[in-house]
Design a protein around this motif. Structure first.
Motif, PDB file in Angstrom:
ATOM      1  N   GLY A  98      55.215  52.856  27.667  1.00  0.00           N
ATOM      2  CA  GLY A  98      54.870  51.852  26.658  1.00  0.00           C
ATOM      3  C   GLY A  98      54.658  50.477  27.252  1.00  0.00           C
ATOM      4  N   VAL A  99      55.468  50.108  28.245  1.00  0.00           N
ATOM      5  CA  VAL A  99      55.331  48.798  28.889  1.00  0.00           C
ATOM      6  C   VAL A  99      53.946  48.645  29.509  1.00  0.00           C
ATOM      7  CG1 VAL A  99      56.090  47.435  30.881  1.00  0.00           C
ATOM      8  CG2 VAL A  99      57.790  48.408  29.313  1.00  0.00           C
ATOM      9  N   LEU A 100      53.523  49.636  30.270  1.00  0.00           N
ATOM     10  CA  LEU A 100      52.229  49.534  30.951  1.00  0.00           C
ATOM     11  C   LEU A 100      51.072  49.496  29.950  1.00  0.00           C
ATOM     12  CD1 LEU A 100      52.830  51.939  33.968  1.00  0.00           C
ATOM     13  CD2 LEU A 100      52.624  49.454  34.026  1.00  0.00           C
ATOM     14  N   LYS A 101      51.179  50.260  28.884  1.00  0.00           N
ATOM     15  CA  LYS A 101      50.128  50.245  27.859  1.00  0.00           C
ATOM     16  C   LYS A 101      50.005  48.863  27.223  1.00  0.00           C
ATOM     17  CE  LYS A 101      50.134  55.131  26.514  1.00  0.00           C
ATOM     18  NZ  LYS A 101      50.461  56.106  25.445  1.00  0.00           N
ATOM     19  N   LYS A 102      51.142  48.230  26.974  1.00  0.00           N
ATOM     20  CA  LYS A 102      51.113  46.915  26.337  1.00  0.00           C
ATOM     21  C   LYS A 102      50.571  45.841  27.274  1.00  0.00           C
ATOM     22  CE  LYS A 102      54.691  47.736  22.864  1.00  0.00           C
ATOM     23  NZ  LYS A 102      54.786  49.197  23.042  1.00  0.00           N
ATOM     24  N   VAL A 103      50.883  45.943  28.568  1.00  0.00           N
ATOM     25  CA  VAL A 103      50.338  44.975  29.514  1.00  0.00           C
ATOM     26  C   VAL A 103      48.822  45.124  29.615  1.00  0.00           C
ATOM     27  CG1 VAL A 103      50.302  44.222  31.921  1.00  0.00           C
ATOM     28  CG2 VAL A 103      52.479  44.821  30.849  1.00  0.00           C
ATOM     29  N   ILE A 104      48.351  46.357  29.727  1.00  0.00           N
ATOM     30  CA  ILE A 104      46.906  46.593  29.830  1.00  0.00           C
ATOM     31  C   ILE A 104      46.191  46.115  28.569  1.00  0.00           C
ATOM     32  CG2 ILE A 104      45.144  48.411  29.866  1.00  0.00           C
ATOM     33  CD1 ILE A 104      46.818  49.902  31.870  1.00  0.00           C
ATOM     34  N   ARG A 105      46.829  46.307  27.427  1.00  0.00           N
ATOM     35  CA  ARG A 105      46.202  45.966  26.148  1.00  0.00           C
ATOM     36  C   ARG A 105      45.859  44.477  26.045  1.00  0.00           C
ATOM     37  NH1 ARG A 105      50.004  47.983  22.052  1.00  0.00           N
ATOM     38  NH2 ARG A 105      49.375  49.994  22.929  1.00  0.00           N
ATOM     39  N   VAL A 106      46.629  43.615  26.691  1.00  0.00           N
ATOM     40  CA  VAL A 106      46.377  42.172  26.573  1.00  0.00           C
ATOM     41  C   VAL A 106      45.404  41.665  27.639  1.00  0.00           C
ATOM     42  CG1 VAL A 106      48.660  41.783  25.572  1.00  0.00           C
ATOM     43  CG2 VAL A 106      48.340  41.477  28.045  1.00  0.00           C
ATOM     44  N   LEU A 107      44.982  42.532  28.557  1.00  0.00           N
ATOM     45  CA  LEU A 107      44.121  42.090  29.651  1.00  0.00           C
ATOM     46  C   LEU A 107      42.644  42.335  29.341  1.00  0.00           C
ATOM     47  CD1 LEU A 107      46.144  43.504  32.701  1.00  0.00           C
ATOM     48  CD2 LEU A 107      46.073  41.142  31.886  1.00  0.00           C
ATOM     49  N   PRO A 108      41.831  41.300  29.310  1.00  0.00           N
ATOM     50  CA  PRO A 108      40.378  41.497  29.163  1.00  0.00           C
ATOM     51  C   PRO A 108      39.819  42.292  30.343  1.00  0.00           C
ATOM     52  CG  PRO A 108      41.005  39.189  28.854  1.00  0.00           C
ATOM     53  CD  PRO A 108      42.206  39.881  29.409  1.00  0.00           C
ATOM     54  N   GLU A 109      38.675  42.896  30.148  1.00  0.00           N
ATOM     55  CA  GLU A 109      38.069  43.741  31.181  1.00  0.00           C
ATOM     56  C   GLU A 109      37.918  43.012  32.515  1.00  0.00           C
ATOM     57  OE1 GLU A 109      37.285  46.885  31.335  1.00  0.00           O
ATOM     58  OE2 GLU A 109      37.910  47.380  29.301  1.00  0.00           O
ATOM     59  N   ARG A 110      37.614  41.720  32.476  1.00  0.00           N
ATOM     60  CA  ARG A 110      37.357  40.983  33.712  1.00  0.00           C
ATOM     61  C   ARG A 110      38.570  40.192  34.218  1.00  0.00           C
ATOM     62  NH1 ARG A 110      31.138  38.599  33.172  1.00  0.00           N
ATOM     63  NH2 ARG A 110      30.140  40.620  32.756  1.00  0.00           N
ATOM     64  N   HIS A 111      39.704  40.432  33.622  1.00  0.00           N
ATOM     65  CA  HIS A 111      40.910  39.736  34.077  1.00  0.00           C
ATOM     66  C   HIS A 111      41.231  40.184  35.513  1.00  0.00           C
ATOM     67  CE1 HIS A 111      45.111  38.473  34.364  1.00  0.00           C
ATOM     68  NE2 HIS A 111      44.888  37.680  33.330  1.00  0.00           N
ATOM     69  N   PRO A 112      41.620  39.262  36.395  1.00  0.00           N
ATOM     70  CA  PRO A 112      41.881  39.619  37.792  1.00  0.00           C
ATOM     71  C   PRO A 112      43.021  40.610  38.001  1.00  0.00           C
ATOM     72  CG  PRO A 112      42.556  37.351  37.327  1.00  0.00           C
ATOM     73  CD  PRO A 112      41.753  37.807  36.153  1.00  0.00           C
ATOM     74  N   SER A 113      43.850  40.822  36.972  1.00  0.00           N
ATOM     75  CA  SER A 113      44.956  41.771  37.106  1.00  0.00           C
ATOM     76  C   SER A 113      44.673  43.110  36.420  1.00  0.00           C
ATOM     77  CB  SER A 113      46.242  41.171  36.526  1.00  0.00           C
ATOM     78  OG  SER A 113      46.644  40.061  37.274  1.00  0.00           O
ATOM     79  N   ARG A 114      43.496  43.218  35.820  1.00  0.00           N
ATOM     80  CA  ARG A 114      43.189  44.430  35.055  1.00  0.00           C
ATOM     81  C   ARG A 114      43.142  45.684  35.944  1.00  0.00           C
ATOM     82  NH1 ARG A 114      42.061  46.105  29.501  1.00  0.00           N
ATOM     83  NH2 ARG A 114      41.301  48.217  29.776  1.00  0.00           N
ATOM     84  N   SER A 115      42.409  45.623  37.041  1.00  0.00           N
ATOM     85  CA  SER A 115      42.268  46.802  37.896  1.00  0.00           C
ATOM     86  C   SER A 115      43.607  47.176  38.537  1.00  0.00           C
ATOM     87  CB  SER A 115      41.204  46.571  38.968  1.00  0.00           C
ATOM     88  OG  SER A 115      41.551  45.478  39.797  1.00  0.00           O
ATOM     89  N   TYR A 116      44.398  46.170  38.902  1.00  0.00           N
ATOM     90  CA  TYR A 116      45.720  46.441  39.478  1.00  0.00           C
ATOM     91  C   TYR A 116      46.600  47.185  38.479  1.00  0.00           C
ATOM     92  CZ  TYR A 116      50.601  45.566  40.703  1.00  0.00           C
ATOM     93  OH  TYR A 116      51.940  45.708  40.959  1.00  0.00           O
ATOM     94  N   THR A 117      46.635  46.712  37.239  1.00  0.00           N
ATOM     95  CA  THR A 117      47.497  47.324  36.225  1.00  0.00           C
ATOM     96  C   THR A 117      47.019  48.726  35.877  1.00  0.00           C
ATOM     97  OG1 THR A 117      47.802  45.091  35.330  1.00  0.00           O
ATOM     98  CG2 THR A 117      48.636  46.916  34.019  1.00  0.00           C
ATOM     99  N   ALA A 118      45.699  48.915  35.844  1.00  0.00           N
ATOM    100  CA  ALA A 118      45.150  50.242  35.558  1.00  0.00           C
ATOM    101  C   ALA A 118      45.518  51.229  36.676  1.00  0.00           C
ATOM    102  CB  ALA A 118      43.638  50.162  35.408  1.00  0.00           C
ATOM    103  N   GLU A 119      45.468  50.765  37.909  1.00  0.00           N
ATOM    104  CA  GLU A 119      45.853  51.624  39.034  1.00  0.00           C
ATOM    105  C   GLU A 119      47.346  51.940  38.985  1.00  0.00           C
ATOM    106  OE1 GLU A 119      45.901  51.691  43.940  1.00  0.00           O
ATOM    107  OE2 GLU A 119      45.044  49.979  42.869  1.00  0.00           O
ATOM    108  N   LEU A 120      48.140  50.941  38.627  1.00  0.00           N
ATOM    109  CA  LEU A 120      49.576  51.146  38.500  1.00  0.00           C
ATOM    110  C   LEU A 120      49.881  52.190  37.424  1.00  0.00           C
ATOM    111  CD1 LEU A 120      52.346  50.109  39.525  1.00  0.00           C
ATOM    112  CD2 LEU A 120      52.291  48.443  37.665  1.00  0.00           C
ATOM    113  N   GLU A 121      49.187  52.089  36.298  1.00  0.00           N
ATOM    114  CA  GLU A 121      49.395  53.061  35.227  1.00  0.00           C
ATOM    115  C   GLU A 121      48.986  54.461  35.678  1.00  0.00           C
ATOM    116  OE1 GLU A 121      48.428  53.536  30.487  1.00  0.00           O
ATOM    117  OE2 GLU A 121      46.769  53.119  31.857  1.00  0.00           O
ATOM    118  N   SER A 122      47.893  54.557  36.440  1.00  0.00           N
ATOM    119  CA  SER A 122      47.439  55.854  36.932  1.00  0.00           C
ATOM    120  C   SER A 122      48.480  56.476  37.862  1.00  0.00           C
ATOM    121  CB  SER A 122      46.104  55.688  37.669  1.00  0.00           C
ATOM    122  OG  SER A 122      45.688  56.914  38.229  1.00  0.00           O
ATOM    123  N   ARG A 123      49.045  55.663  38.737  1.00  0.00           N
ATOM    124  CA  ARG A 123      50.074  56.169  39.650  1.00  0.00           C
ATOM    125  C   ARG A 123      51.343  56.542  38.900  1.00  0.00           C
ATOM    126  NH1 ARG A 123      49.540  52.466  45.188  1.00  0.00           N
ATOM    127  NH2 ARG A 123      47.462  53.224  45.749  1.00  0.00           N
TER     128      ARG A 123
END
Length: 218
Positions: A98-123
């Protein structure tokens, strides 16, 4: 006939516990340790992506239970008699999903932390998959202790049915700090080296970790 049925059910339950007991006491499977160490590598960059790329004092809305600290683990162990570590590990995965989903939810597609958080969620999902596959299905059919079940129910409640008092605000960085520290505690045999005397579940170790991230044994 009713007595026979009840006895049969009781015997089946006891046999199930006997089959699951070795699993509850077994060390963390190597495949899961590998996945968790990969997660740990990603989390070592959390300061850059979860603090420097966000406005000062930025917070997101989460369940009270999603602020899951080492102190929560200590309290649960004290208040729930005979609480198995495996139950806490299951809860850890549920919380941080739930934590990772909520962090990703607030990040716009071009946010500099978006790809990092998506990779973290995948791992994280990879680690969760290994965790589930490494255990017999009977483990997930066991009834949870009442206190743990209450937390689980609150975490999975529909958002619009959750009372306002059950929400709180936390920074993305602090959420990932708790993510890391509780992982090191609940899966400590994956990270402790042969000469490691640290207690990964202690607050003092958490404070030390603020200055230097844990480097697991390769």
């Amino acid at each position: 006939m009713i007595q026979l049925s009840a006895s049969t059910c009781l015997l089946g339950g006891l046999l199930g516990l006997l089959l699951i007991a070795p699993v509850l006491m077994a060390p963390t499977p190597p495949g899961l340790c590998t996945a968790l160490k990969t997660l740990n590598d990603s989390l070592s960059h959390r300061r850059r992506y979860m603090k420097h790329n966000f406005p000062i004092n930025y917070t997101i809305k989460v369940h009270n239970e999603e602020v899951f600290r080492l102190s929560n683990i200590s309290r649960l162990k004290l208040k729930v008699e005979g609480l198995e570590e495996l139950v806490l590990q299951r809860l850890w995965f549920q919380v941080n999903q739930g934590v990772l989903k909520k962090v990703i939810r607030v990040l716009p597609e071009r946010h500099p932390s978006r790809s990092y958080t998506a990779e973290l969620e995948s791992r994280f999902r990879d680690a969760e998959g290994v965790f589930v596959q490494s255990l017999p299905s009977e483990v997930f059919q066991q009834e949870l202790p009442e206190r743990i079940q209450d937390i689980w129910d609150r975490l999975t409640e529909e958002p619009d049915r959750v009372p306002e008092s059950s929400w709180r605000f936390a920074s993305p960085k602090s959420l990932l700090d708790h993510f890391l520290h509780t992982m090191l505690c609940l899966f400590r045999d994956c990270f402790a080296s042969t000469d490691d005397n640290h207690d990964y579940c202690s607050v003092s170790h958490r404070r030390k970790g603020r200055q230097k991230d844990v480097k697991p044994e390769s």
